[in-house]
Design a protein around this motif. Structure first.
Motif, PDB file in Angstrom:
ATOM      1  N   PRO A   6       0.820  -1.208   0.000  1.00  0.00           N
ATOM      2  CA  PRO A   6       0.000   0.000   0.000  1.00  0.00           C
ATOM      3  C   PRO A   6       0.854   1.259   0.000  1.00  0.00           C
ATOM      4  O   PRO A   6       2.011   1.235   0.422  1.00  0.00           O
ATOM      5  CB  PRO A   6      -0.798  -0.116   1.303  1.00  0.00           C
ATOM      6  N   PRO A   7       0.285   2.371  -0.459  1.00  0.00           N
ATOM      7  CA  PRO A   7       0.995   3.644  -0.367  1.00  0.00           C
ATOM      8  C   PRO A   7       1.105   4.053   1.106  1.00  0.00           C
ATOM      9  O   PRO A   7       0.586   3.368   1.997  1.00  0.00           O
ATOM     10  CB  PRO A   7       0.106   4.609  -1.157  1.00  0.00           C
ATOM     11  N   PHE A   8       1.759   5.163   1.355  1.00  0.00           N
ATOM     12  CA  PHE A   8       1.967   5.671   2.705  1.00  0.00           C
ATOM     13  C   PHE A   8       1.227   6.993   2.860  1.00  0.00           C
ATOM     14  O   PHE A   8       1.223   7.819   1.950  1.00  0.00           O
ATOM     15  CB  PHE A   8       3.461   5.926   2.955  1.00  0.00           C
ATOM     16  N   PHE A   9       0.646   7.216   4.034  1.00  0.00           N
ATOM     17  CA  PHE A   9       0.058   8.510   4.359  1.00  0.00           C
ATOM     18  C   PHE A   9       0.996   9.201   5.332  1.00  0.00           C
ATOM     19  O   PHE A   9       1.322   8.658   6.388  1.00  0.00           O
ATOM     20  CB  PHE A   9      -1.326   8.349   4.997  1.00  0.00           C
ATOM     21  N   VAL A  10       1.476  10.401   4.955  1.00  0.00           N
ATOM     22  CA  VAL A  10       2.353  11.191   5.820  1.00  0.00           C
ATOM     23  C   VAL A  10       1.642  12.492   6.167  1.00  0.00           C
ATOM     24  O   VAL A  10       0.860  13.014   5.375  1.00  0.00           O
ATOM     25  CB  VAL A  10       3.724  11.445   5.164  1.00  0.00           C
ATOM     26  N   PRO A  99      -7.979   3.614   5.814  1.00  0.00           N
ATOM     27  CA  PRO A  99      -8.509   4.251   4.604  1.00  0.00           C
ATOM     28  C   PRO A  99      -8.134   5.734   4.597  1.00  0.00           C
ATOM     29  O   PRO A  99      -8.342   6.443   5.580  1.00  0.00           O
ATOM     30  CB  PRO A  99     -10.021   4.058   4.719  1.00  0.00           C
ATOM     31  N   VAL A 100      -7.566   6.157   3.498  1.00  0.00           N
ATOM     32  CA  VAL A 100      -7.126   7.540   3.294  1.00  0.00           C
ATOM     33  C   VAL A 100      -7.827   8.042   2.040  1.00  0.00           C
ATOM     34  O   VAL A 100      -7.980   7.294   1.071  1.00  0.00           O
ATOM     35  CB  VAL A 100      -5.588   7.594   3.129  1.00  0.00           C
ATOM     36  N   VAL A 101      -8.262   9.292   2.052  1.00  0.00           N
ATOM     37  CA  VAL A 101      -9.006   9.846   0.924  1.00  0.00           C
ATOM     38  C   VAL A 101      -8.125  10.832   0.168  1.00  0.00           C
ATOM     39  O   VAL A 101      -7.756  11.880   0.705  1.00  0.00           O
ATOM     40  CB  VAL A 101     -10.302  10.541   1.396  1.00  0.00           C
ATOM     41  N   GLU A 120     -12.024   8.267  -4.051  1.00  0.00           N
ATOM     42  CA  GLU A 120     -12.416   7.066  -3.316  1.00  0.00           C
ATOM     43  C   GLU A 120     -11.327   6.751  -2.288  1.00  0.00           C
ATOM     44  O   GLU A 120     -10.142   6.929  -2.565  1.00  0.00           O
ATOM     45  CB  GLU A 120     -12.562   5.882  -4.277  1.00  0.00           C
ATOM     46  N   PRO A 121     -11.711   6.266  -1.106  1.00  0.00           N
ATOM     47  CA  PRO A 121     -10.697   5.916  -0.112  1.00  0.00           C
ATOM     48  C   PRO A 121      -9.724   4.856  -0.640  1.00  0.00           C
ATOM     49  O   PRO A 121     -10.097   3.973  -1.403  1.00  0.00           O
ATOM     50  CB  PRO A 121     -11.516   5.359   1.057  1.00  0.00           C
ATOM     51  N   VAL A 122      -8.494   4.985  -0.207  1.00  0.00           N
ATOM     52  CA  VAL A 122      -7.411   4.079  -0.578  1.00  0.00           C
ATOM     53  C   VAL A 122      -6.823   3.543   0.726  1.00  0.00           C
ATOM     54  O   VAL A 122      -6.610   4.305   1.670  1.00  0.00           O
ATOM     55  CB  VAL A 122      -6.314   4.842  -1.354  1.00  0.00           C
ATOM     56  N   ARG A 123      -6.572   2.252   0.794  1.00  0.00           N
ATOM     57  CA  ARG A 123      -5.933   1.685   1.983  1.00  0.00           C
ATOM     58  C   ARG A 123      -4.444   2.033   1.914  1.00  0.00           C
ATOM     59  O   ARG A 123      -3.784   1.746   0.929  1.00  0.00           O
ATOM     60  CB  ARG A 123      -6.134   0.175   1.986  1.00  0.00           C
ATOM     61  N   ALA A 124      -3.953   2.664   2.975  1.00  0.00           N
ATOM     62  CA  ALA A 124      -2.562   3.120   3.009  1.00  0.00           C
ATOM     63  C   ALA A 124      -1.964   2.866   4.384  1.00  0.00           C
ATOM     64  O   ALA A 124      -2.687   2.786   5.386  1.00  0.00           O
ATOM     65  CB  ALA A 124      -2.498   4.617   2.685  1.00  0.00           C
ATOM     66  N   TRP A 125      -0.646   2.769   4.419  1.00  0.00           N
ATOM     67  CA  TRP A 125       0.033   2.713   5.715  1.00  0.00           C
ATOM     68  C   TRP A 125      -0.011   4.105   6.322  1.00  0.00           C
ATOM     69  O   TRP A 125       0.286   5.095   5.661  1.00  0.00           O
ATOM     70  CB  TRP A 125       1.493   2.310   5.563  1.00  0.00           C
ATOM     71  N   ALA A 126      -0.385   4.173   7.583  1.00  0.00           N
ATOM     72  CA  ALA A 126      -0.350   5.415   8.348  1.00  0.00           C
ATOM     73  C   ALA A 126       0.406   5.124   9.640  1.00  0.00           C
ATOM     74  O   ALA A 126       0.490   3.971  10.070  1.00  0.00           O
ATOM     75  CB  ALA A 126      -1.755   5.911   8.648  1.00  0.00           C
ATOM     76  N   TYR A 127       0.954   6.154  10.221  1.00  0.00           N
ATOM     77  CA  TYR A 127       1.718   6.015  11.464  1.00  0.00           C
ATOM     78  C   TYR A 127       1.074   6.867  12.562  1.00  0.00           C
ATOM     79  O   TYR A 127       1.523   7.975  12.844  1.00  0.00           O
ATOM     80  CB  TYR A 127       3.172   6.432  11.249  1.00  0.00           C
ATOM     81  N   PRO A 128       0.006   6.356  13.207  1.00  0.00           N
ATOM     82  CA  PRO A 128      -0.542   7.076  14.352  1.00  0.00           C
ATOM     83  C   PRO A 128       0.316   6.824  15.599  1.00  0.00           C
ATOM     84  O   PRO A 128       1.124   5.888  15.636  1.00  0.00           O
ATOM     85  CB  PRO A 128      -1.930   6.450  14.518  1.00  0.00           C
TER      86      PRO A 128
END
Length: 161
Positions: A6-10, A99-101, A120-128
């Motif tokens: 998956p892509p990454f959300f930063v 899910p990231v939009v 549309e939402p995309v499943r991405a790696w996020a770092y909470p």
């Protein structure tokens, strides 16, 4: 998106113009696109932010790795975010699929060309933030207004002739 990659959300110091963007992302990305992480709140940290679960939206960017750079990028981001493994007690952040939009470009509500084409939402790696950090932020942290790390920057000084 390739299955399993998956892509990454930063959302903080990895954003364009921030100190870690060039250091970690330059030459390792194919696409960087504005996006939002729903169901999250953003808090100030010691020079970097933390996202935690909550009733809000965090603004950031969806990052797609360049061909051949995925494994390196994953390792670099895990190291930067002090992620040692799922629920490890010394994690500063967790790496989770969320899910990231993607935010469509202005004037083009259907999205752009190539890669991600819609909102549309995309499943991405996020770092909470890891659990202990999130608990501390909920009780005494400072929220970032509007969930936008870049909004805390002062506006540029006016130019004088």
């Amino acid at each position: 998106m390739t299955a399993g990659r998956p892509p990454f959300f930063v959302y903080g110091t990895l954003l364009p113009g921030e100190p870690n963007h060039d250091r970690f992302l330059r030459g390792r990305t194919r696409e960087e696109r504005p996006a939002v992480l729903p169901g999250a709140l953003l808090y100030e940290g010691p020079g970097y932010p933390y996202a935690i679960e909550g009733h809000g939206t965090v603004h950031g960017a969806l990052i797609t790795a360049a061909p051949g750079a995925y494994a390196e990028l994953l390792r670099l981001l895990d190291d930067l975010e002090q992620y040692l493994g799922p629920d490890h007690p010394r994690n500063l952040y967790e790496r989770v699929a969320r899910p990231v939009v993607p935010v469509p470009p202005p004037g083009n509500p259907g999205g752009g060309t190539g890669g991600l084409r819609s909102a549309e939402p995309v499943r991405a790696w996020a770092y909470p933030a890891a659990t202990a950090v999130a608990r501390s932020l909920r009780t005494g942290g400072t929220p970032v207004p509007g969930g936008d790390w870049l909004s805390r920057r002062p506006p540029p000084a006016p130019r004088t002739p």
